[in-house]
Scaffold this active site. Sequence first.
Site, PDB file in Angstrom:
ATOM      1  N   GLY A  69       1.251  44.499  73.150  1.00  0.00           N
ATOM      2  CA  GLY A  69       0.080  44.091  73.922  1.00  0.00           C
ATOM      3  C   GLY A  69      -0.991  43.445  73.059  1.00  0.00           C
ATOM      4  N   THR A  70      -1.240  44.033  71.908  1.00  0.00           N
ATOM      5  CA  THR A  70      -2.294  43.515  71.030  1.00  0.00           C
ATOM      6  C   THR A  70      -2.001  42.079  70.612  1.00  0.00           C
ATOM      7  OG1 THR A  70      -2.734  45.744  70.213  1.00  0.00           O
ATOM      8  CG2 THR A  70      -3.528  43.920  68.860  1.00  0.00           C
ATOM      9  N   GLN A 177      -1.303  48.124  81.273  1.00  0.00           N
ATOM     10  CA  GLN A 177      -1.260  49.400  82.005  1.00  0.00           C
ATOM     11  C   GLN A 177      -0.570  49.301  83.369  1.00  0.00           C
ATOM     12  OE1 GLN A 177      -1.723  52.405  81.053  1.00  0.00           O
ATOM     13  NE2 GLN A 177      -2.625  51.986  79.061  1.00  0.00           N
ATOM     14  N   SER A 197       3.378  45.430  77.358  1.00  0.00           N
ATOM     15  CA  SER A 197       3.879  46.118  76.172  1.00  0.00           C
ATOM     16  C   SER A 197       4.918  47.166  76.565  1.00  0.00           C
ATOM     17  CB  SER A 197       2.703  46.791  75.462  1.00  0.00           C
ATOM     18  OG  SER A 197       3.165  47.539  74.367  1.00  0.00           O
ATOM     19  N   HIS A 199       6.116  49.929  75.066  1.00  0.00           N
ATOM     20  CA  HIS A 199       5.966  51.371  74.816  1.00  0.00           C
ATOM     21  C   HIS A 199       5.064  52.055  75.841  1.00  0.00           C
ATOM     22  CE1 HIS A 199       1.920  51.940  72.829  1.00  0.00           C
ATOM     23  NE2 HIS A 199       2.049  50.640  72.611  1.00  0.00           N
ATOM     24  N   THR A 235      12.150  35.760  63.276  1.00  0.00           N
ATOM     25  CA  THR A 235      13.429  36.230  63.807  1.00  0.00           C
ATOM     26  C   THR A 235      13.188  37.296  64.863  1.00  0.00           C
ATOM     27  OG1 THR A 235      14.520  35.751  61.719  1.00  0.00           O
ATOM     28  CG2 THR A 235      15.630  37.328  63.179  1.00  0.00           C
ATOM     29  N   CYS A 323      -7.624  54.272  70.836  1.00  0.00           N
ATOM     30  CA  CYS A 323      -8.141  53.528  69.693  1.00  0.00           C
ATOM     31  C   CYS A 323      -9.484  54.062  69.254  1.00  0.00           C
ATOM     32  CB  CYS A 323      -8.262  52.062  70.030  1.00  0.00           C
ATOM     33  SG  CYS A 323      -6.810  51.448  70.845  1.00  0.00           S
TER      34      CYS A 323
HETATM   35  C1  LIG Z   1      -2.031  49.939  74.883  1.00  0.00           C
HETATM   36  C2  LIG Z   1      -2.812  48.800  75.369  1.00  0.00           C
HETATM   37  C3  LIG Z   1      -2.865  47.596  74.623  1.00  0.00           C
HETATM   38  C4  LIG Z   1      -2.217  47.453  73.280  1.00  0.00           C
HETATM   39  O1  LIG Z   1      -0.820  47.340  73.364  1.00  0.00           O
HETATM   40  P1  LIG Z   1       0.057  47.613  72.054  1.00  0.00           P
HETATM   41  O2  LIG Z   1       1.437  47.238  72.469  1.00  0.00           O
HETATM   42  O3  LIG Z   1      -0.087  49.054  71.736  1.00  0.00           O
HETATM   43  O4  LIG Z   1      -0.472  46.722  70.980  1.00  0.00           O
HETATM   44  C5  LIG Z   1      -3.587  46.549  75.152  1.00  0.00           C
HETATM   45  N1  LIG Z   1      -4.198  46.640  76.339  1.00  0.00           N
HETATM   46  C6  LIG Z   1      -4.168  47.766  77.079  1.00  0.00           C
HETATM   47  C7  LIG Z   1      -4.852  47.806  78.390  1.00  0.00           C
HETATM   48  C8  LIG Z   1      -3.474  48.879  76.618  1.00  0.00           C
HETATM   49  O5  LIG Z   1      -3.452  50.005  77.344  1.00  0.00           O
END
Ligand SMILES: *Cc1c(COP(=O)(O)O)cnc(C)c1O
Length: 392
Positions: A69-70, A177, A197, A199, A235, A323
Amino acid sequence: MIYLDYNATTPTDKRVVEAMIPFYTEQFGNPSSLYTAGQEAKRAVDQARKKVADLIHASEKEIIFTSGGTESDNLVLRGVARAQKKKGNHIIISSIEHHAVLNTAKALENEGYSVTYLLVNENGQVDPQDLKRAIRPETILVSIMHANNESGVMEPIRELAVIAHERGVLFHTDAVQTVGKLPIDVADLGVDFLSASAHKFYGPKGIGFLYAKKGVRFTPQVVGGSHEGGKRAGTENVPAIVGLGVAVEIAATEQKEEMIRGRKLRDDFEEALLSAIPEVRIVSRGVERLYNTSLVLVKYVEGESMLLYLDFEGIAVSTGSACSSSSLEPSHVLLSCGYPEEAAHGSIRFSLGKFTTSYHLKKVLIVFPPIVEKLRKMSPLRDVYSYPPQAD
Ligand SMILES: *Cc1c(COP(=O)(O)O)cnc(C)c1O
């Protein structure tokens, strides 16, 4: 352990892990290699891309795999800022974005871009009229999250995207989310970019994707080979991409049931909690909100103390944002909703997931009220303060 922090991360589904393993050992080829082993890896990546595209009703060419996500958020904000520099230097985000968007916007501000941080109402929602007023001729991008990770509040993305497009401005939503939790249709939402994302929905960490609508322009931020259609070099993380594909497939089949089961668990839990502990509030309870999230404010107690006492009982929760839990700053989301600092310090987030049972929540309801009572007795936060009004 009773795990109630699914908005921070989720356990990887065993079926996902099983699907990934062969791609570390036997099928380890590089998708860019022309011999059979490479082409087999490429086929696995292509298949995962198709699953992701199908999940959000996009086409495969519109999916860019990233490290999560980041990175997806960084790629859109920085990529659009650089590609559209000639058109303008103004970006609009909300004040309750995840730090992946918030701090990227701040970094761009340091580079000379101008950023408007839209305020939210007491429930954490952006007012579309505020967006209308904030757009300027030099605005190049609007980025508003689909659902907030702390409170679960949903933003009116459809309406906001229409307003941006009326003025020829690109629209991004951080849907980290919601992808996997809710059905997503990018055409229906009307967005140009969407971040997700793995995870956060039972896939592996370190893999995610960006949806970028066909034809939109942005500058790649990681350059090198011609991977991901030249939009993100490096890659491919084949095992993780395969895992993401399986996580997507599982979400698509199990999501509907989980939406009903999860909501009932959460609603029953909230009701019991409200009657067990005086002077608590559930943030954004009266508005559209993620079905798995309860952001609870407890008066006269610090979130960190509640977290530590719950941890001692084997219950894992957070104070809001993963965070910010290592810093002692109050949540920027609660401050933006108009809560005073003392109130914002007293938050605790329960986020439920597919392995949460009513037994887990019963246990919380047994141990949590006495923890609050004990902490309130020792609390120096005796000054009476009130919460801003909220429709409950
Ligand atoms: C967890 C989260 C992210 C970051 O995603 P990562 O894959 O952990 O870098 C970004 N935005 C929101 C809303 C999140 O909950």
